[in-house]
Design a protein around this motif. Structure first.
Motif, PDB file in Angstrom:
ATOM      1  N   VAL A 108       0.803  -1.222   0.000  1.00 55.35           N
ATOM      2  CA  VAL A 108       0.000   0.000   0.000  1.00 55.35           C
ATOM      3  C   VAL A 108       0.835   1.270   0.000  1.00 55.35           C
ATOM      4  N   ASN A 109       2.150   1.158   0.198  1.00 50.23           N
ATOM      5  CA  ASN A 109       3.018   2.329   0.236  1.00 50.23           C
ATOM      6  C   ASN A 109       4.031   2.277  -0.899  1.00 50.23           C
ATOM      7  N   ALA A 110       4.524   3.441  -1.300  1.00 49.57           N
ATOM      8  CA  ALA A 110       5.471   3.526  -2.414  1.00 49.57           C
ATOM      9  C   ALA A 110       6.645   2.574  -2.184  1.00 49.57           C
TER      10      ALA A 110
ATOM     11  N   ASP B  93       6.421  -0.728  -2.150  1.00 51.65           N
ATOM     12  CA  ASP B  93       5.900  -2.067  -1.854  1.00 51.65           C
ATOM     13  C   ASP B  93       5.660  -2.804  -3.167  1.00 51.65           C
TER      14      ASP B  93
ATOM     15  N   VAL C  95       4.014  -0.320  -6.041  1.00 50.15           N
ATOM     16  CA  VAL C  95       3.251   0.874  -5.674  1.00 50.15           C
ATOM     17  C   VAL C  95       4.116   2.111  -5.882  1.00 50.15           C
ATOM     18  N   ASN C  96       3.512   3.159  -6.462  1.00 49.75           N
ATOM     19  CA  ASN C  96       4.191   4.448  -6.683  1.00 49.75           C
ATOM     20  C   ASN C  96       3.400   5.564  -6.008  1.00 49.75           C
ATOM     21  N   ASP C  97       4.107   6.634  -5.641  1.00 49.45           N
ATOM     22  CA  ASP C  97       3.421   7.795  -5.078  1.00 49.45           C
ATOM     23  C   ASP C  97       3.174   8.871  -6.121  1.00 49.45           C
TER      24      ASP C  97
ATOM     25  N   HIS D  58      -3.945   3.196  -8.051  1.00 48.66           N
ATOM     26  CA  HIS D  58      -4.093   2.131  -7.058  1.00 48.66           C
ATOM     27  C   HIS D  58      -5.519   2.205  -6.509  1.00 48.66           C
TER      28      HIS D  58
ATOM     29  N   ARG E 295      -2.231   7.206  -4.605  1.00 46.73           N
ATOM     30  CA  ARG E 295      -1.198   6.259  -5.016  1.00 46.73           C
ATOM     31  C   ARG E 295      -1.548   5.659  -6.371  1.00 46.73           C
TER      32      ARG E 295
ATOM     33  N   HIS F  43       0.043   2.536  -9.351  1.00 44.21           N
ATOM     34  CA  HIS F  43       0.882   1.347  -9.406  1.00 44.21           C
ATOM     35  C   HIS F  43       1.300   1.067 -10.830  1.00 44.21           C
TER      36      HIS F  43
ATOM     37  N   GLU G  83      -6.286   2.746   7.423  1.00 44.37           N
ATOM     38  CA  GLU G  83      -5.321   1.865   6.766  1.00 44.37           C
ATOM     39  C   GLU G  83      -4.407   1.186   7.776  1.00 44.37           C
TER      40      GLU G  83
ATOM     41  N   CYS H 149      -4.659  -2.573   6.733  1.00 43.67           N
ATOM     42  CA  CYS H 149      -3.774  -2.970   5.620  1.00 43.67           C
ATOM     43  C   CYS H 149      -2.421  -3.473   6.090  1.00 43.67           C
TER      44      CYS H 149
END
Length: 312
Positions: free
Chosen positions: A70-72, A74, A88-90, A105, A110, A112, A267, A271
């Motif tokens: 769930v985070n950039a 990952d 995952v990208n921000d 995402h 976010r 992806h 989250e 998550c």
């Protein structure tokens, strides 16, 4: 019609199709409340009238939520019928020239990227059906091969359904190259497993070329049951591969988590990453041998593509 970077409809593209926003549904984040069940549906199912419907997500985005990606940064690798590398990208980071997918995402703010190969574990299933052996039995035989037997194995191109990332080539086909009398079913099986891992490596390569770095990836799908395949991926990709305890790490769990978020959970509550079963770290002793075979893998595809173009 979606402007993926802005997470909104593109007025320009809508206008080009003689449409406008009045023709489009409202956009909802995957973890947000989109409304409640229709009264007649709630009554038919015997549910309360106030059941919330979350925005939801596609299969891979939901799987990412299920595995806590769930985070950039990952990432996960899925070895199912097809093969997916998901990160995952921000920010919005498209790379269409290499058939890298880039989507919103299922969580706000976010995006992806994905590389997708069309035949991954499906290649192993195909081979096992062809020779009449159970996959688990064959994987045991493959794991027992010596280093010399693996080094002499044919090289397998896994393009049984064409290929998407990075070739975007519907005409690509599968093949064994370099079969000798010494080849047995385990040796050919190793070639299949290795060829799929090389296809995954192609996806990771173009993701890296787009500026995305992957240090660790969870392993999902049927292929995650094989310690041999997991270690081979770690060695070829040169990243840590993590498997998780229990099977509840897929899209269904992710969808349930999105529903929980839509109902007001945070989250941080929902998550979490599932418990780690094992971490496979790259074996530097395998690097040179695998790199040489990977170069041959790439050259075989380029030669096959050149031949098809010459024929056309």
């Amino acid at each position: 019609w979606l402007d993926t970077a802005k997470r909104d409809w593109s007025d320009e593209v809508l206008a080009a199709c003689k449409l406008n926003r009045s023709h489009m549904p409202e956009l909802i984040e995957g973890s947000h409340n989109s409304g409640t069940l229709l009264p007649e549906v709630a009554a038919q199912w015997g549910l309360p009238a106030n059941v919330i419907v979350a925005g939801g997500g596609g299969d891979n985005a939901a799987s990412a939520v299920g595995v806590g990606a769930v985070n950039a940064g990952d990432a996960f690798v899925s070895l199912g019928t097809s093969g997916v590398v998901f990160v995952v990208n921000d920010s919005y980071r498209p790379a269409p020239e290499n058939a890298v997918h880039c989507f919103c995402h299922a969580l706000p703010g976010r995006w992806h990227q994905m590389s997708v190969m069309l035949s991954a574990a499906a290649c192993l299933s195909w081979y096992c059906r062809l020779i009449g052996v159970e996959e688990a039995q064959l994987m045991e035989e493959i794991a027992a091969l010596s280093a010399e037997e693996k080094a002499a194995a044919p090289v397998f191109l896994p393009y049984l359904s064409g290929e998407r990332t990075p070739h975007n080539d519907a005409g690509a086909s599968g093949s064994f190259h370099g079969i000798r009398h010494s080849a047995n079913r385990a040796v050919l099986g190793y070639a299949v497993v290795e060829g799929v891992a090389f296809g995954i490596a192609d996806g990771v390569r173009v993701l890296r070329e787009s500026g995305t770095q992957i240090q660790t990836a969870s392993l999902l799908g049927g292929g995650a049951r094989s310690p041999f395949w997991a270690q081979l991926l770690a060695d070829i990709l040169k990243i840590n591969i993590v498997t998780h305890k229990g099977g509840a790490t897929g899209g269904a769990l992710g969808a349930a988590r999105l529903a929980a978020l839509a109902c007001g959970k945070s989250e941080a509550e929902v998550c979490m990453k599932p418990e780690t079963d094992r971490v496979y770290t790259p074996d530097a002793a395998q690097a040179d041998y695998l790199a040489a075979r990977y170069r041959q893998f790439g050259a075989l595809y380029r030669n096959e593509l050149s031949f098809r173009r010459h024929q056309d």
